[in-house]
Design a protein around this motif. Structure first.
Motif, PDB file in Angstrom:
ATOM      1  N   VAL A 172       0.914  11.551   3.883  1.00  0.00           N
ATOM      2  CA  VAL A 172       0.021  12.631   3.467  1.00  0.00           C
ATOM      3  C   VAL A 172      -0.025  12.624   1.958  1.00  0.00           C
ATOM      4  N   HIS A 173      -1.237  12.570   1.389  1.00  0.00           N
ATOM      5  CA  HIS A 173      -1.366  12.575  -0.063  1.00  0.00           C
ATOM      6  C   HIS A 173      -2.830  12.787  -0.455  1.00  0.00           C
ATOM      7  N   PRO A 174      -3.076  13.222  -1.705  1.00  0.00           N
ATOM      8  CA  PRO A 174      -4.458  13.280  -2.178  1.00  0.00           C
ATOM      9  C   PRO A 174      -5.064  11.889  -2.172  1.00  0.00           C
ATOM     10  N   THR A 175      -6.307  11.792  -1.738  1.00  0.00           N
ATOM     11  CA  THR A 175      -6.934  10.490  -1.540  1.00  0.00           C
ATOM     12  C   THR A 175      -8.381  10.539  -2.004  1.00  0.00           C
ATOM     13  N   LEU A 176      -8.805   9.494  -2.707  1.00  0.00           N
ATOM     14  CA  LEU A 176     -10.216   9.355  -3.053  1.00  0.00           C
ATOM     15  C   LEU A 176     -10.962   8.723  -1.890  1.00  0.00           C
ATOM     16  N   LEU A 177     -12.097   9.328  -1.532  1.00  0.00           N
ATOM     17  CA  LEU A 177     -12.977   8.778  -0.504  1.00  0.00           C
ATOM     18  C   LEU A 177     -14.362   8.585  -1.095  1.00  0.00           C
ATOM     19  N   PRO A 178     -15.041   7.500  -0.769  1.00  0.00           N
ATOM     20  CA  PRO A 178     -16.440   7.368  -1.188  1.00  0.00           C
ATOM     21  C   PRO A 178     -17.258   8.533  -0.637  1.00  0.00           C
ATOM     22  N   ARG A 179     -18.217   8.999  -1.399  1.00  0.00           N
ATOM     23  CA  ARG A 179     -18.978  10.175  -0.977  1.00  0.00           C
ATOM     24  C   ARG A 179     -19.818   9.923   0.269  1.00  0.00           C
ATOM     25  N   GLU A 180     -20.021   8.668   0.619  1.00  0.00           N
ATOM     26  CA  GLU A 180     -20.769   8.383   1.844  1.00  0.00           C
ATOM     27  C   GLU A 180     -19.868   8.343   3.078  1.00  0.00           C
ATOM     28  N   HIS A 181     -18.542   8.441   2.894  1.00  0.00           N
ATOM     29  CA  HIS A 181     -17.634   8.443   4.045  1.00  0.00           C
ATOM     30  C   HIS A 181     -17.802   9.743   4.821  1.00  0.00           C
ATOM     31  N   PRO A 182     -17.755   9.712   6.166  1.00  0.00           N
ATOM     32  CA  PRO A 182     -17.944  10.947   6.944  1.00  0.00           C
ATOM     33  C   PRO A 182     -17.005  12.083   6.551  1.00  0.00           C
ATOM     34  N   LEU A 183     -15.759  11.768   6.219  1.00  0.00           N
ATOM     35  CA  LEU A 183     -14.808  12.819   5.866  1.00  0.00           C
ATOM     36  C   LEU A 183     -15.129  13.474   4.522  1.00  0.00           C
ATOM     37  N   ALA A 184     -15.889  12.782   3.675  1.00  0.00           N
ATOM     38  CA  ALA A 184     -16.237  13.346   2.367  1.00  0.00           C
ATOM     39  C   ALA A 184     -17.140  14.557   2.505  1.00  0.00           C
ATOM     40  N   ALA A 185     -17.839  14.675   3.622  1.00  0.00           N
ATOM     41  CA  ALA A 185     -18.791  15.763   3.831  1.00  0.00           C
ATOM     42  C   ALA A 185     -18.163  16.978   4.507  1.00  0.00           C
ATOM     43  N   VAL A 186     -16.840  16.976   4.657  1.00  0.00           N
ATOM     44  CA  VAL A 186     -16.145  18.109   5.282  1.00  0.00           C
ATOM     45  C   VAL A 186     -15.845  19.133   4.191  1.00  0.00           C
ATOM     46  N   TYR A 239      -5.827   1.696  -5.132  1.00  0.00           N
ATOM     47  CA  TYR A 239      -5.494   2.670  -6.166  1.00  0.00           C
ATOM     48  C   TYR A 239      -6.693   2.930  -7.062  1.00  0.00           C
ATOM     49  N   TYR A 240      -6.803   4.169  -7.506  1.00  0.00           N
ATOM     50  CA  TYR A 240      -7.660   4.538  -8.626  1.00  0.00           C
ATOM     51  C   TYR A 240      -6.709   4.834  -9.785  1.00  0.00           C
ATOM     52  N   ILE A 241      -6.905   4.144 -10.899  1.00  0.00           N
ATOM     53  CA  ILE A 241      -6.010   4.297 -12.044  1.00  0.00           C
ATOM     54  C   ILE A 241      -6.838   4.662 -13.272  1.00  0.00           C
ATOM     55  N   GLY A 242      -6.505   5.778 -13.892  1.00  0.00           N
ATOM     56  CA  GLY A 242      -7.149   6.187 -15.128  1.00  0.00           C
ATOM     57  C   GLY A 242      -6.252   5.861 -16.310  1.00  0.00           C
ATOM     58  N   ALA A 269     -13.353  11.451 -10.484  1.00  0.00           N
ATOM     59  CA  ALA A 269     -13.648  10.920  -9.154  1.00  0.00           C
ATOM     60  C   ALA A 269     -15.131  11.082  -8.834  1.00  0.00           C
ATOM     61  N   LYS A 270     -15.683  12.250  -9.149  1.00  0.00           N
ATOM     62  CA  LYS A 270     -17.100  12.504  -8.880  1.00  0.00           C
ATOM     63  C   LYS A 270     -17.973  11.530  -9.664  1.00  0.00           C
ATOM     64  N   ASP A 271     -17.614  11.309 -10.915  1.00  0.00           N
ATOM     65  CA  ASP A 271     -18.389  10.402 -11.757  1.00  0.00           C
ATOM     66  C   ASP A 271     -18.386   8.974 -11.208  1.00  0.00           C
ATOM     67  N   ALA A 272     -17.280   8.621 -10.538  1.00  0.00           N
ATOM     68  CA  ALA A 272     -17.161   7.273  -9.969  1.00  0.00           C
ATOM     69  C   ALA A 272     -17.684   7.189  -8.535  1.00  0.00           C
ATOM     70  N   VAL A 330      -6.835   5.417  -2.725  1.00  0.00           N
ATOM     71  CA  VAL A 330      -8.232   5.353  -2.312  1.00  0.00           C
ATOM     72  C   VAL A 330      -8.297   4.824  -0.888  1.00  0.00           C
ATOM     73  N   GLU A 331      -9.130   5.420  -0.058  1.00  0.00           N
ATOM     74  CA  GLU A 331      -9.398   4.911   1.290  1.00  0.00           C
ATOM     75  C   GLU A 331     -10.896   4.811   1.480  1.00  0.00           C
TER      76      GLU A 331
END
Length: 444
Positions: A275-289, A360-363, A240-243, A441-442
Motif C-alpha cells: 500500500v502506497h501513494p501511486t501515480l496513475l496515468p489519467r486515462e487509467h480507469p482508477l484515475a477517474a475514481v 518510479y517517478y523521480i523529481g 504529477a498533473k503536469d506530467a 508509478v503503475e
C-alpha cells in the motif's frame, strides 16, 4: 404447506452500519424471508450503552449489554463492533455454537483470518466478510466464486474513501494536505484521529484480505508493505498533473516472477502485497475514481481486466454488503449445506518490497550545466534502470544569477531494489541539489 423456518439473528454493535442492518432486518423482513427461505428474526442487539443516541429509531427491548448470552442462542451472528477483542472471542464462541458469522471487521480478519477460518471449517459453518473491503462493492464474492476458475495476476484497489477524498481534493482544488484533511473531517469522511486512514493501515488490512482470496494463500497484515499519504504535498500533486498523472493511495497485490509480471524483470516468485501513494496515468480507469468512492481493478489470465466501483463506506452501503452475506449464510442453513470453505491450496510466499516490480517517478533539482543529463542517464544505466521519459524545466534566480533545472524522470518497470539503489546513488552526485520527490508509478 410446510411452515417457514425461523432463524435467530444476533447483532453485535449498533453504530452507523449496525443501525442500518437492524433497520433492514425489521423493515424488509418479508423480502428477506422470500430470498433466504427462512424468516430472519432479529433476536437482539448487543451494545455497550443501551441508552446511547442512534440515528435509527429501533425498539428499545432489542438492546442488551450481554453479548455472550445473545451469541449462545443465535443461528446467525453479525459482528460490527470492530477491534480485536471482544469481537474475536464472541465470533469464535458463535461458530463453536454452530452459528454462521458475518463480520465487517477488516482488522480482525487481516490479523487472525486463518484461525477464524479454521474454526469455521471445524464447526461446518459459514464465515463471511464482504463488508470488510470496499463497503457496498461486491468484490470478495466475485474473487472467491466467479473468478475461482481463473488465475488472478494482479489487483489494484482504491479501498479507503478518506484518502481518496483527500487526494482528489488536492488534485482538483490545489489544496494542501492539511486543508484537504480538515475538509474530510468536516464532512465526516475522516475521524478526529485519522491515523489509520492517512498512514495506510486501514488499506493495508484490506490488501491482506484481497491478496489472500486472490492468490489462495493466507497473507497476514505483517506481509503488507505500507506507506501513507501524509508526506504527499501540493507540489507533488501539481507535478504529477503536469506530467499527465494523478496520485492515488493504492492497495496492490501482484504475482511476481515466472508466474506473474511480463516485464522480463527477474525476481523471485512470490506475491507482492503493498500500500502506497501511486501515480496513475489519467486515462487509467482508477484515475477517474473521485471523492470518497472506492474501486478495485483486477487482472486475470482469462477474464482480462475487470473493475468494480461504488461507495466504499457509509452506513447504508456497507449494510448492503452485510445483508448479502446474511442472506447467503441463511440459505446455506436452510438447505443444510456446508459452510463455504476458504480455498488456500496455493502457498505462494509473500515477497519483500525489494522484489516488487514497479516504475518510479523521480523529481530532481539539479545544477544547470553541461553534462548533467548524461551523468544521470549513465548512473541509471549502471543500475540496470531504463528511463522512459525525462522532462527538464530551467529555473533562473535573478538575484544570484544562478540557474538550476528541475528534472522529472519516469522509469520503465524494474525491481524496487534496483530503483531504490538508483535513487540513493543519484543523491550522491555533486550536481544534484535536491531529490524533491520519489513516488511509484503503475499503469504505464
Amino acid at each position: 404447506m410446510t411452515e417457514m423456518r425461523t432463524l435467530k439473528v444476533a447483532l453485535l454493535g449498533c453504530g452507523n452500519v449496525g443501525a442500518q442492518v437492524a433497520r433492514i432486518l425489521i423493515d424488509d423482513a418479508g423480502m428477506l424471508a422470500s430470498r433466504a427461505g427462512a424468516r430472519l428474526e432479529l433476536a437482539g442487539i448487543a451494545v455497550r450503552d443501551v441508552d446511547a443516541p442512534r440515528d435509527v429509531d429501533l425498539p428499545r427491548e432489542l438492546f442488551t449489554t450481554d453479548a455472550d448470552a445473545l451469541v449462545r442462542d443465535a443461528d446467525l451472528v453479525i459482528e460490527l463492533m470492530g477491534g480485536i477483542e471482544p469481537a474475536r472471542t464472541l465470533i469464535l464462541a458463535a461458530m463453536r455454537n454452530g452459528a454462521c458469522v458475518i463480520t465487517g471487521n477488516k482488522a480482525l480478519v487481516a490479523k487472525d483470518g486463518p484461525t477464524l477460518h479454521e474454526e469455521a471449517d471445524k464447526a461446518g459453518v459459514q464465515l463471511s466478510y464482504e463488508a470488510a473491503v470496499a463497503g457496498a462493492i461486491p468484490i470478495l464474492r466475485p474473487i472467491r466464486d466467479s473468478l475461482s476458475g481463473d488465475r488472478i495476476t494482479r489487483v489494484l484497489g482504491i479501498v479507503n474513501g478518506t484518502t481518496n477524498f483527500i487526494l482528489d481534493q488536492m488534485d482538483t482544488t490545489g489544496a494542501q494536505f492539511a486543508d484537504a484533511l480538515a475538509e474530510a473531517q468536516r464532512l465526516g469522511y475522516a475521524e478526529a484521529d485519522p491515523t489509520a486512514d492517512v498512514e495506510g493501515h486501514d488499506a493495508a488490512s484490506k490488501a491482506a484480505i484481497l491478496a489472500s482470496l486472490s492468490f489462495h494463500t493466507r497473507f497476514a497484515l505483517e506481509d503488507v508493505y505500507c506507506e501513507g499519504i501524509s508526506s504527499v504535498t501540493a507540489a507533488d500533486i501539481a507535478a504529477a498533473k503536469d506530467a499527465g498523472f494523478v496520485i492515488k493511495l493504492l492497495a496492490i497485490a501482484e504475482k511476481l516472477g515466472a508466474e506473474g509480471t511480463k516485464t522480463g524483470t527477474k525476481t523471485d516468485a512470490g506475491v507482492s502485497v503493498r500500500v502506497h501513494p501511486t501515480l496513475l496515468p489519467r486515462e487509467h480507469p482508477l484515475a477517474a475514481v473521485h471523492g470518497a468512492f472506492n474501486a478495485v481493478f483486477i487482472e486475470a489470465e482469462n477474464a482480462g481486466e475487470l473493475m468494480f466501483y461504488g461507495q466504499g463506506a457509509g452506513g447504508k452501503p456497507t449494510a448492503s454488503a452485510v445483508m448479502g452475506d446474511l442472506v447467503s449464510a441463511a440459505r446455506s442453513l436452510v438447505l443444510d449445506g456446508p459452510g463455504r470453505a476458504e480455498t488456500t491450496t496455493g502457498q505462494v510466499p509473500a515477497a519483500p518490497i525489494s522484489a516488487a516490480v514497479t516504475s518510479y517517478y523521480i523529481g530532481l533539482d539539479v545544477a544547470d550545466q553541461p553534462g548533467v543529463l548524461a551523468r544521470i542517464a549513465q548512473l541509471f544505466a549502471e543500475h540496470g534502470v531504463s528511463i522512459e521519459t525525462m522532462r527538464q524545466t530551467i529555473h533562473r534566480d535573478s538575484g544570484s544569477q544562478t540557474e538550476s533545472a528541475e528534472l522529472r524522470i519516469v522509469t520503465h518497470r524494474a525491481s524496487e531494489a534496483a530503483l531504490a539503489a538508483t535513487v540513493q546513488a543519484v543523491k550522491g552526485l555533486d550536481v544534484i541539489n535536491t531529490v524533491t520527490s520519489v513516488l511509484r508509478v503503475e499503469g504505464v
